[in-house]
Design a protein around this motif. Structure first.
Motif, PDB file in Angstrom:
ATOM      1  N   ARG A 160       0.824  -1.216   0.000  1.00 41.27           N
ATOM      2  CA  ARG A 160       0.000   0.000   0.000  1.00 41.27           C
ATOM      3  C   ARG A 160       0.857   1.264   0.000  1.00 41.27           C
ATOM      4  NH1 ARG A 160      -4.184   1.399   4.891  1.00 41.27           N
ATOM      5  NH2 ARG A 160      -4.426   3.599   4.435  1.00 41.27           N
ATOM      6  N   PHE A 161       1.984   1.220   0.717  1.00 44.14           N
ATOM      7  CA  PHE A 161       2.848   2.397   0.823  1.00 44.14           C
ATOM      8  C   PHE A 161       4.072   2.314  -0.086  1.00 44.14           C
ATOM      9  CE2 PHE A 161       0.173   2.675   4.540  1.00 44.14           C
ATOM     10  CZ  PHE A 161      -0.165   4.021   4.532  1.00 44.14           C
ATOM     11  N   GLY A 162       4.073   1.372  -1.017  1.00 41.83           N
ATOM     12  CA  GLY A 162       5.095   1.316  -2.058  1.00 41.83           C
ATOM     13  C   GLY A 162       6.479   0.898  -1.616  1.00 41.83           C
ATOM     14  N   GLN A 163       6.575   0.122  -0.554  1.00 45.67           N
ATOM     15  CA  GLN A 163       7.878  -0.262  -0.037  1.00 45.67           C
ATOM     16  C   GLN A 163       8.429  -1.500  -0.746  1.00 45.67           C
ATOM     17  OE1 GLN A 163       9.516   1.799   2.238  1.00 45.67           O
ATOM     18  NE2 GLN A 163       7.770   3.004   1.533  1.00 45.67           N
ATOM     19  N   LEU A 164       9.744  -1.578  -0.806  1.00 43.91           N
ATOM     20  CA  LEU A 164      10.402  -2.733  -1.419  1.00 43.91           C
ATOM     21  C   LEU A 164      10.657  -3.846  -0.407  1.00 43.91           C
ATOM     22  CD1 LEU A 164      13.105  -0.991  -3.651  1.00 43.91           C
ATOM     23  CD2 LEU A 164      10.918  -1.979  -4.367  1.00 43.91           C
ATOM     24  N   ALA A 165      10.811  -3.462   0.869  1.00 41.61           N
ATOM     25  CA  ALA A 165      11.162  -4.437   1.897  1.00 41.61           C
ATOM     26  C   ALA A 165      10.854  -3.865   3.267  1.00 41.61           C
ATOM     27  CB  ALA A 165      12.646  -4.773   1.801  1.00 41.61           C
ATOM     28  N   TYR A 166      10.870  -4.739   4.259  1.00 37.69           N
ATOM     29  CA  TYR A 166      10.735  -4.330   5.658  1.00 37.69           C
ATOM     30  C   TYR A 166      11.399  -5.390   6.529  1.00 37.69           C
ATOM     31  CZ  TYR A 166       6.768  -7.607   5.819  1.00 37.69           C
ATOM     32  OH  TYR A 166       5.976  -8.722   5.743  1.00 37.69           O
ATOM     33  N   LEU A 167      11.626  -5.044   7.787  1.00 39.19           N
ATOM     34  CA  LEU A 167      12.158  -5.996   8.763  1.00 39.19           C
ATOM     35  C   LEU A 167      11.004  -6.620   9.523  1.00 39.19           C
ATOM     36  CD1 LEU A 167      15.167  -4.332  10.628  1.00 39.19           C
ATOM     37  CD2 LEU A 167      15.224  -6.031   8.830  1.00 39.19           C
ATOM     38  N   HIS A 168      11.197  -7.861   9.959  1.00 41.94           N
ATOM     39  CA  HIS A 168      10.188  -8.510  10.788  1.00 41.94           C
ATOM     40  C   HIS A 168      10.846  -9.577  11.640  1.00 41.94           C
ATOM     41  CE1 HIS A 168       9.722 -12.435   8.641  1.00 41.94           C
ATOM     42  NE2 HIS A 168      10.354 -11.751   7.717  1.00 41.94           N
ATOM     43  N   GLY A 169      10.113 -10.033  12.628  1.00 41.07           N
ATOM     44  CA  GLY A 169      10.631 -11.088  13.484  1.00 41.07           C
ATOM     45  C   GLY A 169       9.559 -11.590  14.419  1.00 41.07           C
ATOM     46  N   SER A 170       9.954 -12.573  15.209  1.00 40.77           N
ATOM     47  CA  SER A 170       9.046 -13.131  16.214  1.00 40.77           C
ATOM     48  C   SER A 170       9.880 -13.556  17.409  1.00 40.77           C
ATOM     49  CB  SER A 170       8.250 -14.303  15.637  1.00 40.77           C
ATOM     50  OG  SER A 170       9.119 -15.310  15.181  1.00 40.77           O
ATOM     51  N   GLU A 171       9.207 -13.963  18.441  1.00 41.36           N
ATOM     52  CA  GLU A 171       9.836 -14.269  19.721  1.00 41.36           C
ATOM     53  C   GLU A 171      11.114 -15.095  19.579  1.00 41.36           C
ATOM     54  OE1 GLU A 171       8.741 -16.355  23.966  1.00 41.36           O
ATOM     55  OE2 GLU A 171       7.472 -16.719  22.246  1.00 41.36           O
ATOM     56  N   GLY A 172      12.193 -14.540  20.091  1.00 40.23           N
ATOM     57  CA  GLY A 172      13.456 -15.264  20.125  1.00 40.23           C
ATOM     58  C   GLY A 172      14.222 -15.311  18.817  1.00 40.23           C
ATOM     59  N   GLY A 173      13.603 -14.875  17.729  1.00 41.94           N
ATOM     60  CA  GLY A 173      14.272 -14.956  16.438  1.00 41.94           C
ATOM     61  C   GLY A 173      14.982 -13.664  16.081  1.00 41.94           C
ATOM     62  N   PRO A 174      15.846 -13.739  15.102  1.00 39.57           N
ATOM     63  CA  PRO A 174      16.559 -12.538  14.653  1.00 39.57           C
ATOM     64  C   PRO A 174      15.670 -11.646  13.782  1.00 39.57           C
ATOM     65  CG  PRO A 174      17.140 -14.370  13.256  1.00 39.57           C
ATOM     66  CD  PRO A 174      16.237 -14.919  14.342  1.00 39.57           C
ATOM     67  N   ALA A 175      16.151 -10.463  13.521  1.00 41.74           N
ATOM     68  CA  ALA A 175      15.477  -9.553  12.587  1.00 41.74           C
ATOM     69  C   ALA A 175      15.719 -10.066  11.165  1.00 41.74           C
ATOM     70  CB  ALA A 175      16.049  -8.152  12.729  1.00 41.74           C
ATOM     71  N   ARG A 176      14.656 -10.198  10.410  1.00 39.47           N
ATOM     72  CA  ARG A 176      14.738 -10.701   9.029  1.00 39.47           C
ATOM     73  C   ARG A 176      14.286  -9.627   8.050  1.00 39.47           C
ATOM     74  NH1 ARG A 176      18.041 -14.804   9.474  1.00 39.47           N
ATOM     75  NH2 ARG A 176      17.228 -16.501  10.727  1.00 39.47           N
ATOM     76  N   LEU A 177      14.953  -9.564   6.925  1.00 38.02           N
ATOM     77  CA  LEU A 177      14.574  -8.649   5.850  1.00 38.02           C
ATOM     78  C   LEU A 177      13.623  -9.392   4.920  1.00 38.02           C
ATOM     79  CD1 LEU A 177      15.100  -5.826   4.649  1.00 38.02           C
ATOM     80  CD2 LEU A 177      16.946  -6.851   3.321  1.00 38.02           C
ATOM     81  N   ARG A 178      12.465  -8.792   4.666  1.00 39.85           N
ATOM     82  CA  ARG A 178      11.482  -9.407   3.767  1.00 39.85           C
ATOM     83  C   ARG A 178      11.294  -8.510   2.563  1.00 39.85           C
ATOM     84  NH1 ARG A 178       7.700 -13.296   3.326  1.00 39.85           N
ATOM     85  NH2 ARG A 178       5.720 -12.773   2.321  1.00 39.85           N
ATOM     86  N   TRP A 179      11.535  -9.089   1.391  1.00 41.34           N
ATOM     87  CA  TRP A 179      11.363  -8.370   0.118  1.00 41.34           C
ATOM     88  C   TRP A 179       9.933  -8.506  -0.344  1.00 41.34           C
ATOM     89  CZ3 TRP A 179      15.045  -5.196  -1.083  1.00 41.34           C
ATOM     90  CH2 TRP A 179      16.333  -5.456  -0.609  1.00 41.34           C
ATOM     91  N   LEU A 180       9.391  -7.439  -0.877  1.00 36.33           N
ATOM     92  CA  LEU A 180       8.030  -7.461  -1.407  1.00 36.33           C
ATOM     93  C   LEU A 180       8.047  -7.539  -2.925  1.00 36.33           C
ATOM     94  CD1 LEU A 180       6.461  -4.760   0.911  1.00 36.33           C
ATOM     95  CD2 LEU A 180       6.215  -7.229   1.053  1.00 36.33           C
TER      96      LEU A 180
END
Length: 131
Positions: A111-131
């Protein structure tokens, strides 16, 4: 994906302002800092922005309005302010959102035209997700 752009995303310091005023830094594939992990608890999280869609610079005021729209779309969710700082000094206001899952984040990213963002969950590392 452009190699230079990929390197920039990987080298960025994704800073977050904690509720007590201190800052924590997220890095791609690195563990979430302890103080930030405590705030997040067991919730999944996303670090995203509405600034500079498609990684192309645009006017400050336009970016600011888009970021306000993103914040409005996140109403009711726990959010901390952040700023992504690239290795060349590039800066983008960002938001760390607790409790947002990947499908919802993908929709907002598109919706906001981004190419990627960071995400994660409990205990896991920060991951880069490509759109």
């Amino acid at each position: 994906m452009d190699e230079a752009l990929l390197r920039a995303y990987l080298a960025t310091d994704y800073q977050v302002r904690l509720p007590d005023g201190r800052r924590a830094s997220l890095r791609v594939d690195a563990p979430v800092p302890t103080a930030l992990a405590r705030w997040l608890g067991i919730r999944p999280w996303v670090y995203l922005t509405a600034w500079n869609p498609q990684s192309r610079p645009r006017a400050f005021q336009v970016n600011r309005l888009a970021q306000r729209s993103l914040l409005a779309a996140l109403e009711g969710r726990p959010v901390l302010a952040g700023v992504g700082i690239g290795p060349d000094g590039w800066r983008e206001s960002s938001l760390l959102v607790a409790g947002l899952d990947v499908p919802e984040a993908d929709a907002l990213g598109h919706r906001f035209g981004q190419l990627a963002y960071l995400h994660g969950s409990e205990g896991g590392p920060a991951r880069l997700r490509w759109l």
